[in-house]
Design a protein around this motif. Structure first.
Motif, short mmCIF file in Angstrom:
data_model
loop_
_atom_site.label_atom_id
_atom_site.label_comp_id
_atom_site.label_asym_id
_atom_site.label_seq_id
_atom_site.Cartn_x
_atom_site.Cartn_y
_atom_site.Cartn_z
N MET A 47 46.32 39.59 42.09
CA MET A 47 46.22 40.67 43.27
C MET A 47 46.74 40.09 44.56
N VAL A 48 47.33 40.90 45.42
CA VAL A 48 47.94 40.30 46.79
C VAL A 48 47.74 41.70 47.49
N GLY A 49 47.25 41.50 48.71
CA GLY A 49 47.47 42.61 49.65
C GLY A 49 46.76 43.68 49.30
N PHE A 50 45.52 43.61 48.63
CA PHE A 50 44.65 44.74 48.66
C PHE A 50 43.96 45.24 49.83
N HIS A 51 44.16 46.31 49.98
CA HIS A 51 43.65 47.23 51.25
C HIS A 51 43.19 48.53 50.91
N LYS A 52 42.08 48.74 51.15
CA LYS A 52 41.09 50.09 50.99
C LYS A 52 42.42 51.03 51.55
N LYS A 53 42.78 50.97 52.66
CA LYS A 53 43.51 52.13 53.29
C LYS A 53 44.85 52.69 52.48
N TYR A 54 44.95 51.65 51.38
CA TYR A 54 46.19 52.00 50.59
C TYR A 54 45.75 52.63 49.24
N LEU A 55 44.60 52.53 48.90
CA LEU A 55 43.94 53.05 47.66
C LEU A 55 44.48 54.65 47.13
N GLN A 56 44.52 55.47 48.06
CA GLN A 56 44.75 56.86 47.87
C GLN A 56 46.22 56.70 47.33
N GLU A 57 47.00 56.23 48.01
CA GLU A 57 48.59 55.85 47.78
C GLU A 57 48.70 55.26 46.61
N ALA A 58 47.98 54.24 46.32
CA ALA A 58 48.00 53.38 44.98
C ALA A 58 47.68 54.39 43.78
N ILE A 116 27.85 39.47 38.39
CA ILE A 116 29.17 38.89 37.84
C ILE A 116 30.40 39.49 38.58
N LEU A 117 30.45 40.88 38.51
CA LEU A 117 31.48 41.81 39.12
C LEU A 117 31.49 41.56 40.67
N ASP A 118 30.36 41.20 41.37
CA ASP A 118 30.34 40.85 43.02
C ASP A 118 31.27 39.66 42.75
N ARG A 119 30.87 38.56 42.18
CA ARG A 119 31.71 37.47 42.34
C ARG A 119 33.48 37.70 41.83
N ARG A 120 33.56 38.34 40.96
CA ARG A 120 35.00 38.52 40.51
C ARG A 120 35.66 39.60 41.41
N CYS A 121 35.02 40.28 42.17
CA CYS A 121 35.73 41.24 42.80
C CYS A 121 35.15 41.09 44.53
N PRO A 122 35.44 40.13 45.06
CA PRO A 122 34.80 39.92 46.23
C PRO A 122 35.18 40.78 47.19
N GLN A 123 36.33 41.73 47.14
CA GLN A 123 37.03 42.92 48.19
C GLN A 123 36.04 43.95 48.11
N ILE A 124 35.24 44.25 47.11
CA ILE A 124 34.33 45.34 46.87
C ILE A 124 32.72 44.82 47.14
N SER A 125 31.99 45.51 47.90
CA SER A 125 30.87 45.10 48.59
C SER A 125 29.60 45.41 47.40
N MET A 126 28.76 44.60 47.37
CA MET A 126 27.80 45.01 46.40
C MET A 126 27.13 46.49 46.37
N GLU A 127 27.08 46.88 47.71
CA GLU A 127 26.39 48.41 47.77
C GLU A 127 27.49 49.08 47.18
N VAL A 128 28.71 48.95 47.19
CA VAL A 128 29.78 50.00 46.50
C VAL A 128 29.66 49.78 45.17
N LEU A 129 29.40 48.54 44.58
CA LEU A 129 29.42 48.39 43.03
C LEU A 129 27.99 49.08 42.60
N GLU A 130 27.05 48.83 43.46
CA GLU A 130 25.88 49.60 43.10
C GLU A 130 25.86 50.93 42.99
N ARG A 131 26.47 51.77 44.07
CA ARG A 131 26.86 53.02 44.18
C ARG A 131 27.47 53.43 42.86
N MET A 132 28.67 52.79 42.44
CA MET A 132 29.43 53.30 41.44
C MET A 132 28.64 53.27 40.03
N ASN A 133 27.88 51.97 40.10
CA ASN A 133 27.28 51.95 38.78
C ASN A 133 26.06 53.18 38.46
#
Length: 152
Positions: free
Chosen positions: A34-45, A102-119
């Protein structure tokens, strides 16, 4: 989570001896990193990934594995509709549950708040009808220009 899903889809592709797997994360990957992940490009991705899947479907690639989070039915709807309209058999595979810590450690670009909301918002799916006939998904996607342009 990536390592688990990669193992699952590699097993599926190995079993069939052919096919392709598609992930929106590929948009942000170079040499499998993973390189250059940025939320603003997520829709385009996501749009980029849907277009790749549609091309594979049109090319009759089999099987096709969608390796996205797909937490909500509306996220699955475009892929399910594309495949269903072109005669593909559709199966849903739930991955093993990974604790949020564990997801929080593996995916540092996603906040715990977002992970909890998704869950908390996860919408389980067992059959294609759970997705195809989902009112919120249809309302979101039917008038969408991307769907209209690509006939899915």
């Amino acid at each position: 989570m990536l390592s688990v899903s990669v193992c699952v889809y590699r097993d599926i592709l190995k079993e069939y001896g052919s096919g392709e797997a598609f992930s929106t994360d590929d948009y942000f990957r170079e040499n499998e990193k993973m390189v250059g992940f940025h939320k603003k490009y997520l829709q385009e991705a996501h749009e980029w990934n849907r277009n790749r899947v549609l091309q594979a479907i049109r090319g009759k690639v089999h099987p096709i594995v969608i390796d996205n989070t797909n937490m909500y039915k509306w996220e699955m709807w475009p892929y399910v509709r594309m495949a269903f309209r072109r005669g593909y058999w559709i199966e849903f595979e739930d991955l093993p549950v990974i604790p949020l810590e564990i997801l929080d450690r593996r995916c540092p670009q996603i906040s715990m708040e977002v992970l909890e909301r998704m869950n908390e918002g996860y919408e389980p799916v067992k059959k294609i009808w759970d997705v195809i006939y989902d009112y919120n998904s249809k309302e979101r996607w039917m008038p969408n220009p991307e769907r209209l342009q690509n006939h899915w």
